[in-house]
Design an enzyme around this catalytic site. Structure first.
Site, PDB file in Angstrom:
ATOM      1  N   LYS A  23      44.328  51.251 -63.739  1.00 17.99           N
ATOM      2  CA  LYS A  23      43.407  52.493 -63.208  1.00 17.99           C
ATOM      3  C   LYS A  23      44.211  53.082 -61.909  1.00 17.99           C
ATOM      4  CE  LYS A  23      39.416  54.591 -61.668  1.00 17.99           C
ATOM      5  NZ  LYS A  23      39.941  55.040 -60.212  1.00 17.99           N
ATOM      6  N   ASN A  24      44.295  52.089 -61.198  1.00 22.83           N
ATOM      7  CA  ASN A  24      44.749  52.559 -59.721  1.00 22.83           C
ATOM      8  C   ASN A  24      46.275  53.053 -59.618  1.00 22.83           C
ATOM      9  OD1 ASN A  24      42.281  52.541 -58.615  1.00 22.83           O
ATOM     10  ND2 ASN A  24      42.580  50.163 -57.931  1.00 22.83           N
ATOM     11  N   ARG A  93      38.334  60.943 -57.531  1.00 25.37           N
ATOM     12  CA  ARG A  93      39.124  60.991 -55.991  1.00 25.37           C
ATOM     13  C   ARG A  93      40.463  60.925 -56.186  1.00 25.37           C
ATOM     14  NH1 ARG A  93      38.038  61.599 -50.714  1.00 25.37           N
ATOM     15  NH2 ARG A  93      39.819  60.628 -49.737  1.00 25.37           N
ATOM     16  N   ASP A 117      34.020  58.092 -56.471  1.00 25.56           N
ATOM     17  CA  ASP A 117      33.063  57.217 -56.316  1.00 25.56           C
ATOM     18  C   ASP A 117      32.278  57.197 -55.001  1.00 25.56           C
ATOM     19  OD1 ASP A 117      33.192  55.764 -58.817  1.00 25.56           O
ATOM     20  OD2 ASP A 117      34.892  54.459 -57.897  1.00 25.56           O
ATOM     21  N   ASP A 305      37.723  46.610 -53.910  1.00 24.66           N
ATOM     22  CA  ASP A 305      37.204  46.841 -55.333  1.00 24.66           C
ATOM     23  C   ASP A 305      36.523  45.574 -56.143  1.00 24.66           C
ATOM     24  OD1 ASP A 305      37.974  49.444 -55.442  1.00 24.66           O
ATOM     25  OD2 ASP A 305      39.676  49.344 -56.790  1.00 24.66           O
ATOM     26  N   VAL A 327      37.026  47.586 -45.592  1.00 24.53           N
ATOM     27  CA  VAL A 327      37.472  48.957 -46.015  1.00 24.53           C
ATOM     28  C   VAL A 327      36.810  50.054 -46.234  1.00 24.53           C
ATOM     29  CG1 VAL A 327      39.069  49.585 -47.832  1.00 24.53           C
ATOM     30  CG2 VAL A 327      39.506  47.325 -47.093  1.00 24.53           C
TER      31      VAL A 327
END
Length: 418
Positions: A23-24, A93, A117, A305, A327
């Site tokens: 996904k990223n 995002r 998110d 994540d 983070v």
């Protein structure tokens, strides 16, 4: 209509599961196609909600997008539109990643500030600062990031933090800037490396991908290409943690274990047996997991994540774990939902202290983001009784065939319309 998952705890998970594209990575690859007129093909696209959402963003910018199974064919026009409107962008995002390609290709961009998110502040300061150093005027105006440039020229750019999004946006503008750009303290994530690989296939000249210093020699134009998305390391690790939590045995294919070395090391410390090949790994847990401490950091550190899943694992581990979030400051909202499931956890600043219990208790819980949702489902797998997980659309944004894969591994879970 809102949906929820009903998870019945107590089953040991075992079997094999294959992960799709990351996904990223895929969303940034889709955005990068705007840099070259013509049709680019991206394969191994994951079946998640964010892919068609990004397709809508690109269509709004004048591209033609065809989604066919795990293949995306994107035709960028000779003159893309430069205005990404709020209706398309507000939902997630990653839509802000069109900023760099638009500045690079059109020399101007107007991108509505994105949604996504609820995991804390993720300002665009470094994105804007980097684009300004390349010669763009960049500001926030009426809820949008607005950038304009006569020309883009290479620059020495020092990032305050190895931000993935800032690295990617600066990179996608710099590949067509005049001269040489050097990004210091660049993000090193595999997803950034994947983007660099595709850009180089399109004719870019990017060196140092995966290192803290990235050098980009600008070229006049790029050309379309075909590229396969790397496997999703976050989804893969979720299955590995599920094996450890349920004292299971899961083989995960379709991912490079080199992208997960610290995570697999932590699972080993928790008592799991971990074996690896070039494109898969296997996690087997025979006893109750041991408590381990985790601190999230940019790659090659422990991914933020996976912090919710680390807390879920700690909640049933033997001993007390400290989970440190370095983070995103608001990611510990997840702990409140874990406490509803009986977890013995407390937060103090950017630390969570979790004392493991033999078992959690079922309760209704609510997802606040993709990874928190996955963590709550994993917790439900080891809770006594039926756990209802609400707002599961978040999970659908990042986990393809989530319920189907869990069922294939032996979980008792169903999707229910509310």
């Amino acid at each position: 209509m809102a949906e929820r998952f009903v998870v019945t705890g107590g089953n040991r998970l075992s079997g094999e599961v294959a992960v799709g594209g990351a996904k990223n990575s895929v969303l940034k690859l889709m955005a990068a196609t705007l840099l070259a007129e013509g049709t680019s093909t991206i394969t191994n696209c994951p079946d998640i909600l964010d892919v068609p959402l990004m397709a809508e963003v690109l269509r709004g910018l004048g591209a033609t997008v065809e989604l066919d199974g795990d293949v995306a064919r994107i035709t960028a026009p000779d003159e893309p539109k430069y205005d990404a409107d709020f209706a398309a962008v507000r939902q997630f995002r990653a839509s802000v990643c069109v900023l760099g390609p638009l500045v690079g290709r059109c020399k101007r961009a107007r991108v509505a500030l994105p949604g996504g998110d609820a995991i804390g502040s993720r300002p665009l300061d470094m994105h804007q600062a980097g684009l300004r150093q390349l010669g763009a005027h960049c500001n926030i105006e009426h809820g949008c990031v607005v950038a304009r440039a006569e020309t883009l020229r290479g620059a020495e750019i020092q990032l305050e933090f190895p931000s993935v999004g800032a690295t990617e946006n600066i990179l996608m503008a710099a590949v067509v800037a005049e001269g040489v750009t050097t990004i210091h303290n660049a993000a090193r994530e595999p997803d950034v490396v994947d983007l660099c690989t595709m850009l180089n296939q399109m004719g870019a000249q990017v060196e140092g991908a995966g290192s803290p210093t990235m050098t980009i020699t600008g070229v006049p134009r790029l050309h379309p290409t075909e590229h396969r998305v790397i496997g999703d390391r976050i989804v893969a690790a979720t299955w590995g943690i599920a094996a450890a939590m349920t004292r299971g045995d899961i083989s995960v294919a379709g991912v490079d274990p080199a992208h997960l070395q610290l995570v697999l090391h932590k699972l080993h410390d928790a008592g799991a047996t971990v074996t690896q090949t070039d494109a898969s790994f296997r996690v087997t847990q025979y006893e109750r997991p041991k408590a381990v401490n985790v601190a999230t950091l940019p790659f090659p550190g422990f991914p933020t994540d996976l912090q919710p899943m680390a807390i879920a694992l700690a909640s049933i581990a033997d001993g007390t774990s400290m989970i440190t979030e370095n983070v995103f400051e608001a990611r510990f909202r997840f702990v409140e939902e874990m406490i509803r499931l009986g977890a013995d956890a407390r937060t103090d600043g950017h630390h969570a202290v979790v004392r493991g219990l033999p078992q959690l208790s079922s309760a209704p819980v609510w997802c606040s983001d993709i990874r928190a949702g996955a963590g709550l489902v994993l917790a439900g797998l080891v809770a006594d009784g039926d756990t209802e997980v609400h707002d599961v659309f978040h999970i659908d944004r990042g986990y393809p065939l989530f319920v189907e894969n869990l069922v294939s591994l032996g979980a008792e879970i169903e999707r229910v319309c509310c």
